[in-house]
Design a protein around this motif. Structure first.
Motif, PDB file in Angstrom:
ATOM      1  N   GLN A   1       0.630  -1.107  -0.084  1.00 13.78           N
ATOM      2  CA  GLN A   1       0.071   0.010  -0.086  1.00 13.78           C
ATOM      3  C   GLN A   1       0.842   1.265  -0.027  1.00 13.78           C
ATOM      4  O   GLN A   1       0.313   2.381   0.396  1.00 13.78           O
ATOM      5  N   ALA A   2       2.317   1.115  -0.233  1.00 10.62           N
ATOM      6  CA  ALA A   2       3.119   2.294  -0.216  1.00 10.62           C
ATOM      7  C   ALA A   2       3.241   3.006   1.115  1.00 10.62           C
ATOM      8  O   ALA A   2       3.149   4.133   1.016  1.00 10.62           O
ATOM      9  N   ARG A   3       3.076   2.262   1.999  1.00  9.34           N
ATOM     10  CA  ARG A   3       2.930   2.934   3.400  1.00  9.34           C
ATOM     11  C   ARG A   3       4.390   2.591   3.993  1.00  9.34           C
ATOM     12  O   ARG A   3       5.210   1.569   3.443  1.00  9.34           O
ATOM     13  N   VAL A   4       4.882   2.946   5.407  1.00 11.28           N
ATOM     14  CA  VAL A   4       5.806   2.400   5.888  1.00 11.28           C
ATOM     15  C   VAL A   4       5.650   1.481   6.568  1.00 11.28           C
ATOM     16  O   VAL A   4       6.400   0.208   6.762  1.00 11.28           O
TER      17      VAL A   4
END
Lengths: 150, 345
Positions: free
Chosen positions: B40-43
């Motif tokens: 989800q393109a999160r950290v």
């Protein structure tokens, strides 16, 4: 009650909408998106107060919600903190002196539990950065709780 | 005396395996959350996040709702955890290479695949019992959904497991068709013809689609739907009861993914690595290499069967979910079984 450090790294949040105008609620969703990603601090939105460590309350408390909010607060297992998002929770904001308002929320919750841990996050609506900051404040409050136990 | 000693060794080994798998399973859950964040393109949370969650939950107050049936409400989480831990004694964990080389499930010989299929139902059943005894309408709805889901996926699951055992019995190698150690020692891929390989592929697809529903993960998480019935079965659980369900889910994850690995991909790589570096590995070195490879295998299975699907899909309604398992996947598994039969002709 002696708290361990894991509390700081895993706060589960239950979102209570106590007659909010939905402005703060949108910002809370924004805090969960990849741009702000509060999950990287272990903060997670849960679906029931039984799982929650923090009650994230938005809005002033109107008469319809007063009893419900009290029950949700009592259903939450301790140790718990309340995070008041937006001006409404602290001062009733634009709803000040309205005939249908029961709270400000902090006075209202102090009646239920005099020792409640309350963190204020002002803003109308609050910014996602401010919500993250508020969680840090909640950690500090919980640290106080940890210090008392020693 | 000798028997006593052997029993004690087994007991010690069992305790060791349970503790080790508890740690491994939480790390696996951590990887799952990291990878979901990555997709989800999160950290994403730190790898140790599940450990923090457990440590925190253990500190929380444990609420017994007024209308709950107290003994079954408090007993169900414990029995769910015990049920999934017992599963570990029968499922091959790590590099199980069959009876010949000595690495095999701890209680091999005392239970077979049929028992494993039954034991797999125990944690889910305990969750349903816990839900029913919570005295909350949300939890009751969740428990009913859990039972519907169990009834739906048990049929294709049993067909897959039994047809694998049946095909093994047709090889005439004197192997015990339903013993897991024997199934892992003789992977069927090399033993069947083209039709058989197609049939095995179908069975593998069915088995891999059962993994997320067995573990109640999105899109098959109707019993625990957070946004809809507020956590469903778990709606009334808090504190260490919730932590025990959490742990039971984690342990079941490892048990089920390594069952998938054992049934469909029980290969090790210590032999290949030994060829690559010139000296054949043996003993503990080979075991270590295969253990790491086993972890990579279950992580891969979990990644593709659960993480990718749960990030990319929305929750299915319970009736559609039940239909999916009862009709298309059951048919697919039966067709796979027929393919395996045609292969023997």
């Amino acid at each position: 009650m002696k708290l361990n450090k894991a509390f700081d790294k895993s706060l589960w949040v239950f979102h209570v909408n106590a007659a909010s105008c939905n402005g703060c609620d949108i910002e809370i969703v924004a805090a969960l998106t990849p741009r702000y990603d509060v999950e990287r601090f272990g903060i997670k939105l849960v679906g029931t107060p039984r799982h929650a460590d923090v009650l994230l309350v938005t809005g002033p408390v109107n008469r319809q919600m007063a009893d419900r909010v009290r029950r949700i607060y009592e259903q939450t297992p301790g140790p718990k903190a309340v995070l008041l998002c937006g001006n409404c929770g602290a001062t009733s904001g634009v709803y000040y002196d309205s005939y249908c308002i029961e709270g400000p929320f902090d006075e209202f919750i102090k009646k239920v539990d005099p020792n409640a841990i309350i963190v204020y996050v002002p803003g109308c609506p609050v910014r996602p950065e401010a919500i993250t900051m508020g969680v840090v404040e909640a950690w500090k409050q919980l640290e106080v709780l940890r210090g008392e136990a020693k | 005396m000798n028997e006593f000693l052997e029993a004690m060794i087994r007991l010690g080994a069992g305790a060791f395996v349970m503790v080790a798998v508890l740690i491994v399973s939480l790390v696996l859950k951590g990887f799952d959350r990291r990878f979901a964040a990555w997709l989800q393109a999160r950290v994403g949370p730190p790898l140790m996040q599940p450990f923090y969650d457990i440590a925190k939950l253990w500190q929380k107050e444990n609420i017994l709702p007024e209308r709950a049936v107290s003994w079954s409400f408090m007993g169900a989480p414990f029995l769910a955890l015990v049920g999934s831990l017992v599963l570990l004694l029968f499922v091959p964990l790590g590099p199980v290479t069959g009876k010949v080389e000595g690495w095999m499930p701890l209680l091999e010989g005392y239970g077979d695949l049929i028992l494993v299929v039954y034991l797999l139902a125990v944690p889910s059943l305990m969750m349903a019992i816990g839900g029913f005894s919570s005295g909350s309408p949300l939890a009751t709805v969740g428990a009913q959904r859990e039972l519907v889901m169990m009834m739906s996926y048990e049929l294709p699951l049993s067909v897959v497991v039994l047809s694998l055992g049946w095909r093994l019995s047709k090889l005439d190698l004197g192997l015990d068709a339903l013993s897991i150690a024997d199934i892992t020692s003789k992977p069927l891929w090399g033993e069947v013809g083209l039709l058989g390989v197609i049939g095995l592929l179908m069975l593998a697809v069915v088995f891999f689609l059962i993994i997320p529903s067995e573990l109640s993960k999105i899109p098959f998480d109707a019993p625990e739907a957070e946004t809809e019935i507020g956590g469903g079965i778990l709606a009334e659980y808090s504190g260490n009861n919730l932590a025990m369900f959490y742990l039971s889910d984690a342990v079941k994850t490892v048990a089920f993914t390594s069952l998938a690995v054992a049934l469909f991909f029980p290969y090790g790589i210590s032999g290949n690595i030994g060829e690559l570096i010139g000296t054949p590995l043996s003993g503990w070195a080979a075991f270590g290499v295969d253990l790491v490879f086993w972890f990579i295998k279950i992580e891969l299975v979990y990644f593709f069967a659960v993480t990718v699907i749960r990030v990319g899909a929305a929750r299915l309604r319970i009736d559609r979910l039940s239909w999916l398992y009862l009709v298309p996947l059951s048919v697919l598994s039966v067709v796979g079984a027929v393919m395996l039969y045609l292969d023997t002709l």
